[in-house]
Every structure is written in structure tokens, then in C-alpha cells.
Design a protein around this motif. Structure first.
Motif, short mmCIF file in Angstrom:
data_model
loop_
_atom_site.label_atom_id
_atom_site.label_comp_id
_atom_site.label_asym_id
_atom_site.label_seq_id
_atom_site.Cartn_x
_atom_site.Cartn_y
_atom_site.Cartn_z
N UNK A 88 -9.18 -3.68 -10.60
CA UNK A 88 -10.43 -2.92 -10.68
C UNK A 88 -11.59 -3.89 -10.72
N UNK A 89 -12.62 -3.59 -9.93
CA UNK A 89 -13.86 -4.34 -10.06
C UNK A 89 -15.01 -3.40 -9.75
N UNK A 90 -16.23 -3.82 -10.07
CA UNK A 90 -17.37 -2.95 -9.74
C UNK A 90 -18.66 -3.73 -9.60
N UNK A 91 -19.73 -3.01 -9.33
CA UNK A 91 -21.03 -3.64 -9.09
C UNK A 91 -21.95 -3.59 -10.31
N UNK A 92 -21.48 -2.98 -11.39
CA UNK A 92 -22.33 -2.88 -12.57
C UNK A 92 -22.72 -4.27 -13.06
N UNK A 93 -21.72 -5.15 -13.17
CA UNK A 93 -21.97 -6.49 -13.69
C UNK A 93 -22.36 -7.46 -12.59
N UNK A 94 -21.70 -7.32 -11.44
CA UNK A 94 -21.97 -8.21 -10.31
C UNK A 94 -23.41 -8.07 -9.81
N UNK A 95 -23.87 -6.82 -9.68
CA UNK A 95 -25.15 -6.59 -9.00
C UNK A 95 -26.14 -5.78 -9.83
N UNK A 96 -25.85 -5.64 -11.12
CA UNK A 96 -26.78 -4.93 -12.02
C UNK A 96 -27.08 -3.52 -11.53
N UNK A 97 -26.02 -2.80 -11.18
CA UNK A 97 -26.18 -1.45 -10.64
C UNK A 97 -25.54 -0.41 -11.56
N UNK A 98 -25.80 -0.54 -12.85
CA UNK A 98 -25.19 0.38 -13.81
C UNK A 98 -25.58 1.83 -13.55
N UNK A 99 -26.74 2.05 -12.94
CA UNK A 99 -27.20 3.42 -12.70
C UNK A 99 -26.63 4.04 -11.44
N UNK A 100 -25.86 3.26 -10.68
CA UNK A 100 -25.19 3.79 -9.48
C UNK A 100 -23.75 3.29 -9.51
N UNK A 101 -22.94 3.84 -10.41
CA UNK A 101 -21.60 3.26 -10.59
C UNK A 101 -20.83 3.22 -9.27
N UNK A 102 -20.38 2.03 -8.92
CA UNK A 102 -19.70 1.82 -7.65
C UNK A 102 -18.68 0.71 -7.84
N UNK A 103 -17.43 1.00 -7.52
CA UNK A 103 -16.41 -0.02 -7.72
C UNK A 103 -15.27 0.15 -6.74
N UNK A 104 -14.14 -0.49 -7.05
CA UNK A 104 -12.98 -0.32 -6.19
C UNK A 104 -11.68 -0.48 -6.95
N UNK A 105 -10.63 0.03 -6.33
CA UNK A 105 -9.25 -0.21 -6.74
C UNK A 105 -8.59 -0.93 -5.57
N UNK A 106 -7.82 -1.99 -5.84
CA UNK A 106 -7.15 -2.72 -4.77
C UNK A 106 -5.77 -3.14 -5.23
N UNK A 107 -4.84 -3.18 -4.28
CA UNK A 107 -3.50 -3.67 -4.61
C UNK A 107 -2.40 -2.89 -3.93
N UNK A 108 -1.39 -2.54 -4.70
CA UNK A 108 -0.18 -1.83 -4.24
C UNK A 108 -0.53 -0.65 -3.33
N UNK A 109 0.02 -0.65 -2.11
CA UNK A 109 -0.41 0.35 -1.14
C UNK A 109 0.05 1.77 -1.50
N UNK A 110 1.24 1.89 -2.07
CA UNK A 110 1.70 3.23 -2.49
C UNK A 110 0.76 3.78 -3.57
N UNK A 111 0.35 2.91 -4.46
CA UNK A 111 -0.61 3.34 -5.49
C UNK A 111 -1.91 3.81 -4.85
N UNK A 112 -2.40 3.04 -3.88
CA UNK A 112 -3.67 3.38 -3.24
C UNK A 112 -3.59 4.75 -2.56
N UNK A 113 -2.43 5.06 -1.96
CA UNK A 113 -2.27 6.38 -1.35
C UNK A 113 -2.36 7.48 -2.40
N UNK A 114 -1.71 7.25 -3.53
CA UNK A 114 -1.76 8.25 -4.61
C UNK A 114 -3.18 8.39 -5.15
N UNK A 115 -3.87 7.26 -5.25
CA UNK A 115 -5.24 7.30 -5.76
C UNK A 115 -6.13 8.12 -4.82
#
Lengths: 406, 406
Positions: free
Chosen positions: A240-267
Motif C-alpha cells: 500500500x502506498x499513497x499521495x498523502x505523505x508523498x505529495x501532501x494531498x491529504x484532502x484528495x486521498x489517492x493511493x494504490x494496492x500492488x502485488x499478488x495478481x489474484x489479490x488484485x483481481x479480488x480487490x
């Protein structure tokens, strides 16, 4: 309120802190709030402009994965960022191993619901102290928490788990760099966890939201650790990562999930059914933020100045040693941390987060007792002034080793 | 894909339709897509402008209920709208009975998770056919669906439930006006359900997202029914509505949950822990959309023209009778609805939603067989042209009763 499952869950730390502080009379000084988690640096203006530019798209939904898991262009950008940042060599790791989310918290909560598979049995292994979202998401998913204290060695005490416990683990949450202590997981521990995951079949959920804030280089993360340990498909690995800390965008929550492809399909399925749509202005703005590293370098310079100043500012009155990652000081205070926070607020107007509100009691001991978390999110002058107030409270004869405003 | 809980859930109807249509060769005509759910009318420009105006706020999170359940000003506006729309007289119904959400789907899914209380037992009673989100959210929450066909009388067959079944109901989902048939629940049925809810203790979740699209007056909803039936506190009553249909804002999902105050408190906790933050531009834009009725009147005029035209356009070839609510025609076609949809797409380029993809088989019968759903979301000329193509396919000698482009 009637007693229910929902109000048996922990109240968020910030709410509990405000409740504690409401018992003392309002200080007659300006409040300096170090207890927050979210950055107060400004977001990049080109990101805000992009968001504005796409405002006229809000009338029309982008269906399917474009709306719920991110437009292909956004997933492509995140994939490229993750691959480059973590020097991933795997050829099976592609943009199909990535989905976008409405921020890191949404991603963590969603991931834990998905990994629990609706079975409501098994353990979730957590660092202690930590962001309370892990535990609460686990309880809502029906998982039982096992807390691994990080107070002995800065690292979670994974070696304490019995073989019987390992066999029932569904999800193990890593937080590197960690909130609150800023420590990154050592390579040997990553390797141990990957080995355990392979042996016992559990998922590793790695919260790496703080890894774009560093004094030096970003720390290693789960993707490169899996890749370099014979797991190029990222099986059972979720980042899990996001832009809140990277880009100071706490007011527009935006992030990602990456990794296991079966998990990504379920997500993808879970997020579509939950209606966790990502508006296009958000996606377009996020894409630019992941593409640009200059603003991250600038952001880190701002933090570096404050982290360099803090130990000199605090001198021997408070042990505000520098840390390599994140935006928190995690320091030991004289006596009880809650008493310290309440007194500090009443006398100086400075709000800090008591460690006990982030830690969970195990065996009647809260490992984070005596610690406080200080987020260096304000401008350098305000940070310096707040630290000075705390030092003078602890030590009336306090003198800083630096005279500048920072 | 490995067999898991997550992929045992129904695939969304739109995805299944595209899969069916992928078996025929692409038509060499322009596609007219009537199979969608989301409106294509334009959103009000003042709403888009407000969204744009608040773009610069995306750097900073609004903490607590302001971010997760809506700013007080937004909740106040929604409360006023709901009170006025439903002529609620209750004095205990206040803005604390309302929270904002990121759209209606998010609200429905969240509500069902909350009402299941983590116990994973009991029934969720559903109309059949219906939006598949109810069933999927119920299954994810561990509830067992009971389907009430709406094909005999346009209304769900609640009277078929046994006393033993009523005793185990956790949530009963009402959809009025209904997708797909546009019918509103009769007052006597509302009263029956409120009585059952009081006797057996289950919650009524009322999806009223289509109630701003009407030819005449908006239909009654759960809030006024509870209020006028000795339940001014809205106990066990939860209403969902959103701006997707009211204000053509499918690309900025924004909605609300209103009703039982204990439920609203739990929803606040759930949504905060799930990180379901509502960005400020979204909240400010939503506020204006709930405050203004002129754009809703304009929107209804556009639909009214198309619904008046449809029966004349279709004449006796297809029974496209007018309906009072919503933006769908729900019509019987000759033969099997899936065969009809596939043939129509291949020959004419017109996409319709087969009823079977919205209905669930019970006792080996899908109640929605032989029906198709047509969303009149395009401009009048395109709607007329699409209907004409379908009529000519069914009846080569078809003649419309109207000659105009509509």
C-alpha cells in the motif's frame, strides 16, 4: 449509545486525545498541534491545476476498472513508479498487478476485508504501537490481532509467535518506515517474513506510505524484497502506498494496492461492489503526482531542515534524535506520556500524541507508555517554537544549541 | 482464477452483457447503448464551477465527521432537503440523523455491512429483479438472501415469507421507485413493512435514488412513512439517496444515509475506519446540487418528453408504456430476453439489458425472463432512433404513431 459491535471498536486516537485534553482548561496561547498525522506542506500546484482542469468530467462515470481500480494510464504510471522505485526486475510484474484506490487508508481497510475471505477466523499480526486502522479493519473482518511490540528493538517481535500461531495467520501487516518510530524493516526480517509467508501461506500487507519521506535514500520495500527472493510473481505480497505523505494531498486521498495478481483481481471486485469509485479529476491529478519526483525532493528538503534542527533545538532536555524516515519524532518523555500531553497542552498550547493512544495493552502493559509522537508538519519556525515550549516545560533551564529560527 | 469467496460472487450485469455480446460480430452501425444505468444528461454547470472553485483545498484533510460523514453545512443542507421533500414533521429528526457518502452505491454497501453487525447470520430480503449490489453486499456481510419477485404485481411478494423467516431477517431492502420497473411501493406495503420491522426488529434499507426522476410528483419515501406511522425517531429505518440520478453527477458519486440515529453513529465509525473520506470540492458541489430544484425540474422535462414519445414511437410493436418514475423502460419482448439482446445488438447496434441478468433464479425460474431494460438516457433523437430499430426488428412492418424526431 447501545452496546454494539461497532462501538466496541477503538475510538480513533485523535478523538481520544481531544477527549483527554477537554478536561483541562483551554490554554491562553496559540495552539501548536504536533498530534496530527497528515502533512501540512502545500501540494504541488500543477497537481491542483490538473484536478481543476478535469472538473468538467464529473457528470460522467468511467465504468469498470477505469472508475473503480484506476484508468489504465494511471495504473501504468503507478506501475512504472513502483517498478523504478523498487528496482523490480520481474517480467511477470505488470500494470495488472496494480490498482488505484481512494487513498492509503481505504486501501488498507479494503485489503484486510479481502484477505479475510469472509471466513472470520485466523490471526492478523500487527506492529505495536501502530496506526489503529490495522486492528480495527482486522476486527471488522473477523480476524484476531496478535500484537508484536516494537519497543525493545524498534522492530516487531515476530520471533515470539509460536508455530501454532503462524499456522493460523491470515495477514501480517508490515509498516516500513513505521508510524510512529520511523524505523525501516531490516532486510533479514523481510527475508524471514517472506519465508514464513511461503511456508504458512499467509499474506504480507506492507504499508509503505511513509517511504517517500526520507533523509537520504528511500528504504527497501516488499516488492523488491519479494523480487530478489525468488518471488517475482509477488505471491501473497500486497503493498500500500499513497499521495498523502508523498505529495501532501491529504484532502484528495489517492493511493494504490500492488502485488499478488489474484489479490488484485479480488480487490477489483470488492471495490466495484463497494462503489469505491475514483473520480477522474482525482485520477488525472494523481497521475501527475506519481510522475514527478522534483516536488518530492523539495518536500524532503523541508523535512530535512526541521529534522536537523530538532536535536539541536532540544539539546539534552528531550531526546529528539534525528530519524531517517517519515515526518515524526518519537521520543521518551519524563513520566507518563498522557500526563505529559495533558500538562503540555494546558501550560504551553502544544499538542502531542501520547504513545499509549497508539499502543495496545498486552499482558497488562502498553509498550508505548512514556513515549510521545510529534509530527514536524508545521513550518520550521512553528516547529522550533513548539519544541522549545516542550523543552522549557521539562527543563526550566533549557538552552538550545542553535539560535536561528531553525 | 482460483476458486474463492470473491469470485463466487455474481459478476456485474454490464460485464456479463458485454461477455454475451462479444460472441456476435461487431455490428457495422453506430452503437446506441440503452443497457447502462447512469444518466447521460449534463450536470448543472454551477455545480461543476463550485467543484473547480474548491480544487485548491485538496492539500488539506478535514478531519473527523467533516471528512468522513460530511461537513456540518452539507449535512444541514441534506437534512433540510429530506425534511422538505418528505414533509417530515418529527422534531427528533435532525441533521444528526444524516451523513453524507461517496455516492449511493457506497452508502448501500456500507449500510449493509454495518447492519449485519459482524455476526454473519440472518436474512437480507431483496426485490427480484434488482440492482445486484444488494445481494453482493449481503453475501459479503454474511447474510443469506431471500428474493421477493416483483413480476406478478410489480411489487415484491413479501407475503410469502414465513414467520420463521421474518424472525431471522436482519435487513429488508426496499427500492422505490424500483430499478428496473419504475414502480413505487404502495402506502399499504410501507405500513406493513414498518409493522413487521417493529415486531421482528429488522432494519428497512430504502434505496430511493430514482425518486428525483418523475413524471408528476415524487413518490412517498421511508422517512415520511415512518414519521406518519408513529416512528418519528426513524427507528430501524435507513434511507439512501444520491446525486447521480438527481443531478447527473455519476462521475462524482455523492449521496447520503439518513434515518435511525444509532445507525448513523455506527455508519460514522465504519466510514471513518474504512477511510471513506469525502473531498471538500465534492462536498461543496453536492451542497449546491441539493439546494437547487430548478435543475431537477429541467431534467425531468427532458425525461418526460422521451417517455411521452416512447409509446407512440413503439406503437404496438413493443409495449413501451409510460412509467411515472425513473429513467427506464421495462418491457416484454418476443421470446427470450438474452436472445433478443444478442440479436438486437448484432443486427441494429442497439444494446439493451436482458432482464435475466438483473433477476435471480429461484426454484429454477428467473422471474425477469422475457423482459428487457432500456435506459432513456440519450438525447431524444438517439432514443427515438434506437427504439425504432428495435421495433423494426420485431415487426418489419412497424410504423410509429409519431413522425417527429421526438
Amino acid at each position: 449509545m447501545e452496546k454494539t459491535f461497532w462501538n466496541s471498536l477503538d475510538v480513533p486516537a485523535g478523538v481520544r486525545l481531544n477527549h483527554l485534553l477537554s478536561r483541562v482548561s483551554e490554554p491562553d496561547k496559540d495552539i501548536i498541534d504536533f498530534s496530527l498525522t497528515e502533512p501540512l506542506h502545500k501540494p504541488p500546484s500543477f497537481v491542483v491545476e490538473e484536478y481543476k482542469k478535469y472538473a468538467p468530467t464529473i457528470g460522467k462515470a468511467i465504468n469498470g476498472a477505469g472508475g473503480f481500480g484506476g484508468l489504465r494510464e494511471l495504473r501504468g504510471t503507478i506501475f512504472s513508479w513502483a517498478k523504478a522505485r523498487h528496482a523490480v526486475k520481474s517480467k511477470t510484474f505488470t500494470e495488472n498487478n496494480v490498482i488505484a484506490t481512494n487513498g492509503g487508508s481505504e486501501a488498507i481497510f479494503s485489503a484486510i476485508q479481502i484477505l479475510a475471505e469472509g471466513k472470520r477466523e485466523g490471526y492478523i499480526v500487527l506492529p505495536n504501537p501502530a496506526d489503529p486502522i490495522y486492528e480495527t479493519a482486522g476486527r471488522i473482518a473477523g480476524l484476531e490481532p496478535i500484537y508484536c511490540s516494537t519497543m525493545t528493538s524498534q522492530q516487531p517481535t515476530y520471533r515470539d509467535l509460536s508455530e501454532e500461531q503462524w499456522a493460523e495467520v491470515k495477514v501480517l501487516v508490515v509498516n516500513s518506515p513505521a508510524d510512529p518510530n520511523g524505523a525501516d524493516l531490516p532486510v533479514l526480517t523481510w527475508e524471514f517474513l517472506l519465508k514464513q509467508s511461503e511456508e504458512y501461506g499467509f499474506y504480507i500487507l506492507s504499508d509503505e506510505r511513509l517511504n517517500s519521506i526520507h533523509r537520504g535514500k528511500p528504504p527497501p520495500g516488499l516488492l523488491e524484497m519479494a523480487d530478489s527472493n525468488d518471488n517475482p510473481d509477488m505471491n501473497r505480497c500486497v503493498v500500500v502506498n499513497d499521495l498523502t505523505f508523498r505529495s501532501n494531498l491529504a484532502g484528495m486521498p489517492s493511493g494504490f494496492l500492488a502485488g499478488d495478481r489474484e489479490f488484485i483481481k479480488k480487490a477489483n471486485i470488492y471495490r466495484a461492489y463497494h462503489g469505491l469509485y475514483i473520480p477522474v479529476p482525482n485520477q488525472k491529478a494523481a497521475k501527475l503526482a506519481w510522475e514527478d519526483e522534483d516536488h518530492v525532493i523539495e518536500n524532503n528538503k523541508k523535512y530535512a531542515g526541521k529534522f536537523k534542527d530538532a536535536p539541536k533545538r532540544c539539546n539534552t532536555s528531550l531526546p529528539a534524535s534525528d530519524s531517517l524516515y517519515g515526518h515524526y519524532l518519537w521520543i521518551r518523555v519524563p513520566g507518563d506520556d498522557i500526563a505529559f500531553a495533558v500538562t503540555a497542552y494546558g501550560r504551553t498550547g502544544v499538542k502531542v500524541m501520547p504513545g499509549q493512544l497508539l499502543g495496545k495493552k498486552t499482558g497488562n502493559v502498553n509498550p508505548a507508555i512514556g513515549m510521545v509522537r510529534i509530527a514536524l508538519i508545521h513550518n520550521p519556525g512553528v516547529c522550533a517554537a513548539g519544541l522549545l515550549e516542550l523543552c522549557k516545560m521539562v527543563n526550566p533551564k533549557h538552552r538550545s544549541q542553535t539560535m536561528g529560527p531553525s
